[in-house]
Design a protein around this motif. Structure first.
Motif, PDB file in Angstrom:
ATOM      1  N   HIS A 247       0.825  -1.215   0.000  1.00 30.38           N
ATOM      2  CA  HIS A 247       0.000   0.000   0.000  1.00 30.38           C
ATOM      3  C   HIS A 247       0.857   1.262   0.000  1.00 30.38           C
ATOM      4  N   THR A 248       1.771   1.301  -0.964  1.00 22.92           N
ATOM      5  CA  THR A 248       2.556   2.520  -1.130  1.00 22.92           C
ATOM      6  C   THR A 248       2.447   2.991  -2.582  1.00 22.92           C
ATOM      7  N   VAL A 249       2.621   4.297  -2.745  1.00 24.02           N
ATOM      8  CA  VAL A 249       2.720   4.904  -4.073  1.00 24.02           C
ATOM      9  C   VAL A 249       4.105   5.544  -4.136  1.00 24.02           C
ATOM     10  N   LEU A 250       4.955   4.994  -5.004  1.00 31.22           N
ATOM     11  CA  LEU A 250       6.378   5.343  -4.992  1.00 31.22           C
ATOM     12  C   LEU A 250       6.744   6.211  -6.179  1.00 31.22           C
ATOM     13  N   ARG A 251       7.567   7.222  -5.902  1.00 31.69           N
ATOM     14  CA  ARG A 251       8.061   8.121  -6.953  1.00 31.69           C
ATOM     15  C   ARG A 251       9.586   8.200  -6.830  1.00 31.69           C
ATOM     16  N   ALA A 273      -2.689  13.626  -3.949  1.00 34.65           N
ATOM     17  CA  ALA A 273      -4.048  13.510  -4.493  1.00 34.65           C
ATOM     18  C   ALA A 273      -4.417  12.039  -4.729  1.00 34.65           C
ATOM     19  N   ILE A 274      -3.431  11.263  -5.143  1.00 37.33           N
ATOM     20  CA  ILE A 274      -3.667   9.830  -5.389  1.00 37.33           C
ATOM     21  C   ILE A 274      -3.892   9.083  -4.079  1.00 37.33           C
ATOM     22  N   THR A 275      -3.018   9.344  -3.117  1.00 39.68           N
ATOM     23  CA  THR A 275      -3.107   8.569  -1.875  1.00 39.68           C
ATOM     24  C   THR A 275      -4.303   8.996  -1.017  1.00 39.68           C
ATOM     25  N   THR A 281       0.372   4.892   1.318  1.00 41.11           N
ATOM     26  CA  THR A 281       1.377   5.845   1.777  1.00 41.11           C
ATOM     27  C   THR A 281       2.229   6.281   0.584  1.00 41.11           C
ATOM     28  N   GLY A 282       2.289   7.583   0.353  1.00 44.17           N
ATOM     29  CA  GLY A 282       3.124   8.085  -0.728  1.00 44.17           C
ATOM     30  C   GLY A 282       4.538   8.298  -0.228  1.00 44.17           C
ATOM     31  N   MET A 283       5.518   7.905  -1.012  1.00 39.81           N
ATOM     32  CA  MET A 283       6.900   8.162  -0.600  1.00 39.81           C
ATOM     33  C   MET A 283       7.859   8.121  -1.776  1.00 39.81           C
ATOM     34  N   LYS A 284       9.043   8.696  -1.528  1.00 41.64           N
ATOM     35  CA  LYS A 284      10.126   8.555  -2.498  1.00 41.64           C
ATOM     36  C   LYS A 284      10.642   7.128  -2.389  1.00 41.64           C
ATOM     37  N   SER A 285      10.809   6.507  -3.525  1.00 42.66           N
ATOM     38  CA  SER A 285      11.091   5.075  -3.557  1.00 42.66           C
ATOM     39  C   SER A 285      12.313   4.689  -2.723  1.00 42.66           C
ATOM     40  N   PHE A 310       2.752   1.645  -8.043  1.00 45.72           N
ATOM     41  CA  PHE A 310       1.695   1.395  -7.063  1.00 45.72           C
ATOM     42  C   PHE A 310       1.939   0.010  -6.462  1.00 45.72           C
ATOM     43  N   GLU A 311       2.184  -0.030  -5.177  1.00 47.82           N
ATOM     44  CA  GLU A 311       2.301  -1.325  -4.491  1.00 47.82           C
ATOM     45  C   GLU A 311       0.926  -1.639  -3.909  1.00 47.82           C
ATOM     46  N   ILE A 312       0.142  -2.363  -4.684  1.00 46.65           N
ATOM     47  CA  ILE A 312      -1.228  -2.629  -4.255  1.00 46.65           C
ATOM     48  C   ILE A 312      -1.251  -3.841  -3.319  1.00 46.65           C
TER      49      ILE A 312
END
Ligand SMILES: [Zn+2]
Length: 487
Positions: A247-251, A273-275, A281-285, A310-312
């Protein structure tokens, strides 16, 4: 930013159904007014009315994981059933074991080379991360099934193109393992290549990989070349590569030493906006764990389109129960109120939003073939070989090229990524963190040609995020029609 977070959800993903067991009660259910169903049931004297939780369902209605044959058959069927809306594509490179990799494109008038911005969505870079293919496929069904019914989706399919590749690593998927076949012709070796460590940008530092799993060279694997070709030959303004889990969104960045992305503020805002929608949880990879050679860093530094992993699924399991796949997509059950579907919608709205990319407008003769191209070098990291020997960074020549055909009235609005490119941390001389605001002022080369390929005019267009540039193609017009001066 788009207004995705405040748009009403029209996903019909969960319904409470009031079942009337006796005449004269439960009329709300009969009228199809579900909101107060539970209260009605609680307040109603006697046993006349009960409330049943209808199982939440995916857009396709599936309840079990797909096989590769099912993925492939469904994509063919969707394109056959919706010819103006869905185009079946075969990616240019077969897998190491000789399998084809398929996808679909979805937009109104899907066959036209129309200059719409693109959301590219993928699953199953890692062959044992099955839910990642399911969410990818279901979002395709969602858009296709709601076109013409849901005004938000209908409008988005007027203004953006979505390309889906649900199973990137077909060889790994069919044997249910993380890596691809790699160079082993029988796929017998346990090793294979981790194709999400094989993208060329920053490749070779061995963070999160080693000389075997990263593959023999930067971008060496056909599965990776497929995605690179798609990204280089379309204006992919947002890229989502689905994986499991956490459950992470990585950039970017993948490695901390590479520093923040030059567009970090924009990246962070879209992440938020996505999270807000999927609850991840949004984070730098690199702050999750460090790697090199993943998809989003390469795609961002090559195109400036915003790429995300997206780590679903909350926790890792090859065979997450399918009910969890459904709940994570629909925002039900254990994920009540936070749906990945809405997160995808926010990403699509951003991909479509002209303020978030660049637009080249102009007028060209009907049927003229316009191309924008760009050539530059990216670099690997200094390459760590066995025994800690460090080889110099390897040059990665990069060519972007996409095409638009001028419509009947000649007027075009070409949605492109900015020509101004993020300064990369990986360079010929090593790793130098760049950071916010650090860009290279480059141009798109725009050519106007006859359908035969004869170029009639070339212009250079410098355009930054949020900007619109109008080009006059007077020479092309004159020569195309054959009544002007020849040179
Ligand atoms: Zn993965």
């Amino acid at each position: 930013m788009s207004s995705g977070g405040t748009s009403p959800s029209t996903a019909s993903v969960v319904r409470k159904r009031v079942v009337t067991l006796a005449l004269g009660v439960g009329f709300l259910g009969g009228l199809g007014i579900p909101a107060a169903g539970a209260d009605v049931a609680a307040a109603a004297p006697g046993p006349q009315t009960v409330v049943q939780e209808q199982a939440p369902s995916l857009p396709s209605g599936r309840t079990t994981y797909r096989t590769i044959t099912e993925y492939n058959d469904e994509m063919l069927a969707l394109s056959a059933r919706h010819p103006g809306l869905v185009k079946h594509i075969t990616l240019p490179h077969k897998t190491r074991q000789g399998r084809e990799v398929y996808g679909i494109e979805v937009t109104h008038d899907v066959g036209a080379a129309d200059g719409k911005p693109v959301l590219l969505m993928m699953g199953v870079h890692h062959g044992n991360e099955w839910p990642s293919g399911e969410h990818t496929m279901e979002f395709a069904y969602d858009l296709i099934g709601n076109d013409g019914k849901d005004p938000r989706i209908t409008r988005l399919l007027d203004t953006a193109r979505v390309i889906f590749v649900p199973v990137v690593n077909v060889d790994g998927f069919v044997i249910n393992r993380r890596t691809s076949c790699g160079v082993s012709p029988t796929c017998a070796s346990n090793a294979g290549v981790d194709i999400n460590r094989n993208y060329p940008f920053g490749w070779g530092s061995n963070a999160g990989s080693n000389a075997t799993t990263r593959g023999p060279g930067p971008g060496s694997e056909p599965e990776v070349q497929n995605i690179m070709d798609l990204t280089k030959n379309n204006q992919v303004t947002v890229l989502i590569t689905n994986h499991t889990s956490g459950h992470t969104v990585l950039r970017p960045p993948l490695e901390k030493r590479a520093g923040d992305a030059p567009d970090e503020a924009v990246y962070a805002a879209l992440t938020d906006a996505i999270t807000a929608e999927n609850g991840y949880t949004g984070m730098k990879s690199g702050f999750d764990y460090e790697t090199t050679g993943e998809t989003p860093d390469w795609s961002y530094y090559a195109t400036r389109g915003l790429g995300f992993t997206f780590e679903i699924m909350k926790t890792q399991s090859t065979n997450n129960t399918y009910s969890e796949v459904i709940e994570d997509y629909t925002g039900t059950g254990r994920y009540e109120g936070k749906s990945n579907r809405e997160a995808f919608m926010v990403a699509l709205e951003y991909a479509a939003d002209p303020a978030a990319h660049s637009v080249i407008t102009g007028k060209a003769p009907k049927g003229a073939v316009l191309k924008v191209t760009k050539d530059f070098d990216l670099w690997t990291a200094p390459i760590r070989q066995a025994g800690d020997v460090l080889d110099p960074p390897q040059r990665v020549p990069t060519h972007l090229e996409s095409t638009l055909v001028a419509p009947t009235n000649g007027k075009f609005a070409w949605h492109v990524n900015p020509s101004v490119r993020p300064a990369p941390a990986y360079t010929e001389t090593g790793v130098v963190a760049t950071g916010p605001g650090n860009f290279i002022k480059e141009s798109w080369t725009l050519t106007c040609a006859r359908p035969t390929g004869e170029v009639l005019e070339t212009v250079h267009v410098t355009v930054d995020r949020g900007e619109k540039v109008d080009v006059r193609l007077q020479e092309c017009k004159t020569r195309f029609n054959g009544n002007g001066p020849k040179n």
